[in-house]
Design an enzyme around this catalytic site. Structure first.
Site, short mmCIF file in Angstrom:
data_model
loop_
_atom_site.label_atom_id
_atom_site.label_comp_id
_atom_site.label_asym_id
_atom_site.label_seq_id
_atom_site.Cartn_x
_atom_site.Cartn_y
_atom_site.Cartn_z
N VAL A 257 10.77 8.57 -6.61
CA VAL A 257 11.04 7.06 -6.34
C VAL A 257 10.95 6.26 -7.30
O VAL A 257 10.62 5.77 -8.51
CB VAL A 257 10.21 6.42 -5.39
N HIS B 65 1.36 1.89 -9.88
CA HIS B 65 0.24 2.59 -8.97
C HIS B 65 -0.91 2.10 -9.63
O HIS B 65 -1.48 1.92 -11.02
CB HIS B 65 0.31 4.01 -9.09
N HIS C 79 7.67 1.65 -10.79
CA HIS C 79 6.04 1.04 -10.23
C HIS C 79 5.42 1.48 -10.86
O HIS C 79 4.89 2.62 -11.72
CB HIS C 79 6.55 1.47 -8.89
N ARG D 212 0.41 -1.40 -0.19
CA ARG D 212 0.35 -0.14 -0.19
C ARG D 212 0.78 1.45 0.18
O ARG D 212 2.30 1.19 0.47
CB ARG D 212 -0.39 -0.05 0.94
N ASP D 213 0.78 2.32 -0.48
CA ASP D 213 1.39 3.48 -1.06
C ASP D 213 0.77 4.54 0.37
O ASP D 213 0.15 4.33 1.23
CB ASP D 213 0.02 4.49 -1.61
N ASN E 149 4.37 6.62 -13.43
CA ASN E 149 4.89 8.02 -12.77
C ASN E 149 6.32 7.97 -14.56
O ASN E 149 7.42 6.85 -13.53
CB ASN E 149 5.06 8.89 -12.25
P1 DGP Z 1 6.05 8.23 -7.83
O1 DGP Z 1 5.22 9.72 -7.28
O2 DGP Z 1 5.22 7.60 -9.40
O3 DGP Z 1 7.61 8.44 -8.02
O4 DGP Z 1 5.42 7.42 -6.69
C1 DGP Z 1 5.85 6.87 -5.16
C2 DGP Z 1 5.25 6.80 -4.25
O5 DGP Z 1 5.89 6.35 -3.44
C3 DGP Z 1 4.60 7.73 -3.81
O6 DGP Z 1 2.89 8.03 -4.18
C4 DGP Z 1 4.49 7.66 -2.19
C5 DGP Z 1 5.17 6.31 -2.33
N1 DGP Z 1 6.22 6.18 -1.04
C6 DGP Z 1 6.57 7.28 -1.19
N2 DGP Z 1 7.88 6.71 0.13
C7 DGP Z 1 6.79 5.36 0.47
C8 DGP Z 1 7.68 4.24 1.22
O7 DGP Z 1 8.52 4.45 2.26
N3 DGP Z 1 6.91 3.49 1.84
C9 DGP Z 1 5.72 2.77 1.28
N4 DGP Z 1 4.57 2.70 0.83
N5 DGP Z 1 4.94 3.97 -0.42
C10 DGP Z 1 6.11 4.94 -0.60
#
Ligand code: DGP
Length: 115
Positions: A96, A102, A100, A29-30, A87
Site C-alpha cells: 500500500v 506496522h 505506514h 488494525r491490519d 516497508n
Molecule cells: P505493507 O505491505 O507494508 O504495504 O502493508 C500493508 C498492510 O495493509 C498489509 O499488512 C495489509 C493491510 N491492508 C491492506 N488493505 C487493507 C484494508 O483494506 N484494511 C486494513 N485494515 N488493512 C489493510
C-alpha cells in the site's frame, strides 16, 4: 499521489477497526494480522513511500513512532516487547503506497533479525 485504500479508510469511505486518531495520524488494525496485535499507524498526509519523506516530515515520522509506543504501553505489552516496521517499495514488501508504520506485538514474534 494516487488515492490508496488507506486514503479511503482515513476518509471513512471504507470501514476499519480504528484504535487511535489525532490531527496528524490514524491507527487501525491490519486486515491480515501477523501477530496477536497488528496495528497500522498512518499519517493523514498522503506520502507514498519512505523515499518521498522530506525534512519537513521529520516531526510527523516522530509522531507515528510515539503514537505506536504509547499504544503498546496503553495495551500493556510495551515491557514484554514488540516490533515496528516500515516497508518500502517492492523489495521491502510494501503493498500500500501510503507510508505506514506496522506495530506488531502481544506475544513472542518470530522472524526477527539475528534469530
Ligand atoms: P505493507 O505491505 O507494508 O504495504 O502493508 C500493508 C498492510 O495493509 C498489509 O499488512 C495489509 C493491510 N491492508 C491492506 N488493505 C487493507 C484494508 O483494506 N484494511 C486494513 N485494515 N488493512 C489493510
Amino acid at each position: 499521489m494516487a488515492d490508496t485504500i488507506f486514503d479511503k479508510i482515513i476518509r471513512r469511505e471504507i470501514p476499519a477497526d480504528f484504535v487511535y486518531e489525532d490531527a496528524d495520524l490514524v491507527a487501525f488494525r491490519d486486515l491480515h494480522p501477523q501477530a496477536p496485535v497488528h496495528v497500522l499507524f498512518v499519517p493523514r498526509k498522503p506520502i507514498a513511500t519512505l523515499n518521498d519523506l522530506t525534512p519537513e516530515d521529520a516531526l510527523l515520522v516522530g509522531k507515528l513512532v510515539l503514537a505506536a509506543t504509547a499504544y503498546a504501553k496503553r495495551e500493556g505489552f510495551a515491557e514484554a516487547g514488540y516490533r515496528t516496521v516500515f516497508n518500502c517499495n517492492h523489495d521491502g514488501g510494501q503493498t500500500v503506497f501510503h507510508v505506514h508504520l506496522h506495530l506488531l506485538g502481544g506475544g513472542p514474534l518470530r522472524g526477527g533479525f539475528g534469530q
